[in-house]
Design a protein around this motif. Sequence first.
Motif, PDB file in Angstrom:
ATOM      1  N   LEU B 159       0.787  -1.030   0.089  1.00 36.65           N
ATOM      2  CA  LEU B 159      -0.206  -0.064   0.073  1.00 36.65           C
ATOM      3  C   LEU B 159       0.948   1.290   0.053  1.00 36.65           C
ATOM      4  N   VAL B 160       0.761   2.189  -1.052  1.00 37.84           N
ATOM      5  CA  VAL B 160       1.389   3.458  -1.041  1.00 37.84           C
ATOM      6  C   VAL B 160       0.546   4.570  -0.957  1.00 37.84           C
ATOM      7  N   LEU B 161       0.807   5.186   0.324  1.00 35.05           N
ATOM      8  CA  LEU B 161      -0.095   6.344   0.632  1.00 35.05           C
ATOM      9  C   LEU B 161       0.651   7.641   0.591  1.00 35.05           C
ATOM     10  N   ASP B 162       0.202   8.440  -0.203  1.00 38.50           N
ATOM     11  CA  ASP B 162       1.074   9.941  -0.314  1.00 38.50           C
ATOM     12  C   ASP B 162       0.128  10.932   0.430  1.00 38.50           C
ATOM     13  N   GLU B 163       0.881  11.458   1.641  1.00 42.24           N
ATOM     14  CA  GLU B 163       0.377  12.554   2.412  1.00 42.24           C
ATOM     15  C   GLU B 163      -1.381  12.155   2.569  1.00 42.24           C
ATOM     16  N   PRO B 164      -1.594  11.070   3.240  1.00 43.80           N
ATOM     17  CA  PRO B 164      -3.026  10.854   3.127  1.00 43.80           C
ATOM     18  C   PRO B 164      -3.574  11.838   4.321  1.00 43.80           C
ATOM     19  N   THR B 165      -2.760  12.158   5.454  1.00 44.83           N
ATOM     20  CA  THR B 165      -3.623  13.095   6.462  1.00 44.83           C
ATOM     21  C   THR B 165      -3.365  14.650   6.020  1.00 44.83           C
ATOM     22  N   ALA B 166      -2.719  15.022   5.040  1.00 44.67           N
ATOM     23  CA  ALA B 166      -2.761  16.358   4.498  1.00 44.67           C
ATOM     24  C   ALA B 166      -3.939  16.893   4.541  1.00 44.67           C
ATOM     25  N   GLY B 167      -4.426  18.283   5.072  1.00 47.71           N
ATOM     26  CA  GLY B 167      -5.520  18.908   4.768  1.00 47.71           C
ATOM     27  C   GLY B 167      -6.406  18.299   5.997  1.00 47.71           C
TER      28      GLY B 167
END
Lengths: 239, 287
Positions: B159-167
């Motif tokens: 699983l590749v998560l790119d800044e999932p918590t941004a914003g």
Amino acid sequence: MLRVTVGGDAGRGAALRALAGAVWRVLPWRALAAAGGAGAAMAAGTRLPGQQPDALIGLLVLRLAALAGGLGLAFLFDDPARHTTETVPVRRPVRAGLRLALVAPLAAGWWAAVLFLVPAAARPPAGAVTLEAAAIGAGAVALAAASVRLRSEPGPGAGAALALLALAVAALLLPSRWDLLAPPGDPDWGQAHRRWAALLCWAAVLCAACLPQPLRRRRPALRTRRPPDPDAPAPLHGT
Amino acid sequence: MTVTVSASGLTLRYGGTVALDDVALRLEEGITGLLGPNGAGKTTLLRVLATAVPADRGAFTVLGHDPGTAAGRLAVRRTLGYLPQNPGFHPDFTAFAFVDYVAILKELTDRAARHREVRRVLAEVDLADVRGRRIKRLSGGMRQRVALAAALVGDPRFLVLDEPTAGLDPEQRMRFRELITRTGEGRTVLLSTHQTEDVAMLCHRVIVMAGGHVRFEGTPAELTARAAGRVWSSAERDPGARAGWRTGAGAFRNVGDPPEGADLLEPTLEDGYLLTLDDTGAQAVTR
């Protein structure tokens, strides 16, 4: 990894049906409907009471309708979910090909309707004007494919539509030896349509060249900074 | 632990900019955090590992598959869930219809089984109750969870998560962390973030990138330990500190090389991260 597939031809058929249904739902219907409606309205205008269009008006209306249709097709590959679905197993060329396959019969039917909305007395030779419309449509799709290839935003259709409009204006300014917009009966009519046929072929080639994914990048010749590791995985090849 | 992803020599240039420069890394099962300032190459690395863009040089494998070949790339994509930095949606779709659409693109073709899977992932991200709601009517946090559900559909192992918590607001971030913890079980998760708290709370490994290079690879505790003896408190800002800021209690927290007799403080992961960037010359710590 869970993958639910059904084997054999029936399975492939089911997979294709599911995929076609999914692609159908994400087609840019608003742009296509607006363009198709505008083109049909132009053609229908020639049948308004009191209108007696001549062949030149008929040709102009059909060319404008073809351009309107082309502007709609320029949005064909717009996909708001482009980034979310960038790395799914079903490749972009397959999805793009399905979009084309689903829209092509609709576009053909629409064009036939537009053609027959223009009164027979004002209708130019159907084959020749259909070739023009096909070249415009293919050009629009090729511009859309090129936009997707060269730009990363999910909706490059507006740029492709502007490019198509610019090309249409440029066609008006072409010198007579490259004229594309000859009227019926003009000595250049046949030659102009050979140019339209060439444009259609070029558009098809451009479209095919722009569909693969991921983007093929020009590989700069970098010098190796350390000897290769024999245990390392195989180097990346072309994509 | 089994190595899921192994990469060496990954290099990628955009024009004259080197986005990745000879990057090597190994990822194992569990959550690995990817930290770095803007322009460090985090997103580029994630996009390369997710097969969204090929590297100019270098090689990597995911679960033994080499994405350098068409068959290998397809195999990698079948094991992969990818949440991009700016996920896009068809806004008129319901959450269910959108995840179902992605599931079809992930080759889940049997309708009944696919719908079960879509319901499962929507429940996993706590969206079962709003699965019939159009995406344009969902909040930002809910949309982010729809994107996570789309990444999770098909039960990917990587699983590749790119800044999932941004914003996301603090409450949404807490919920998202909980989700990522849950989804990280039994999977290899690579999580890019600007939030050192995310890494401290979620990750068993951390990679720090800057200037296209990997500057640190280890455990969060090891990154924190880099700042041991290099964080101190003072009544006034210490001019010798590489960074210093006034805390809520009124004293200054300084990071760098402390003067003799300084009142040393317990370092945090953020201290270790800032000093790693500064030590490697990747980025001067803001004074």
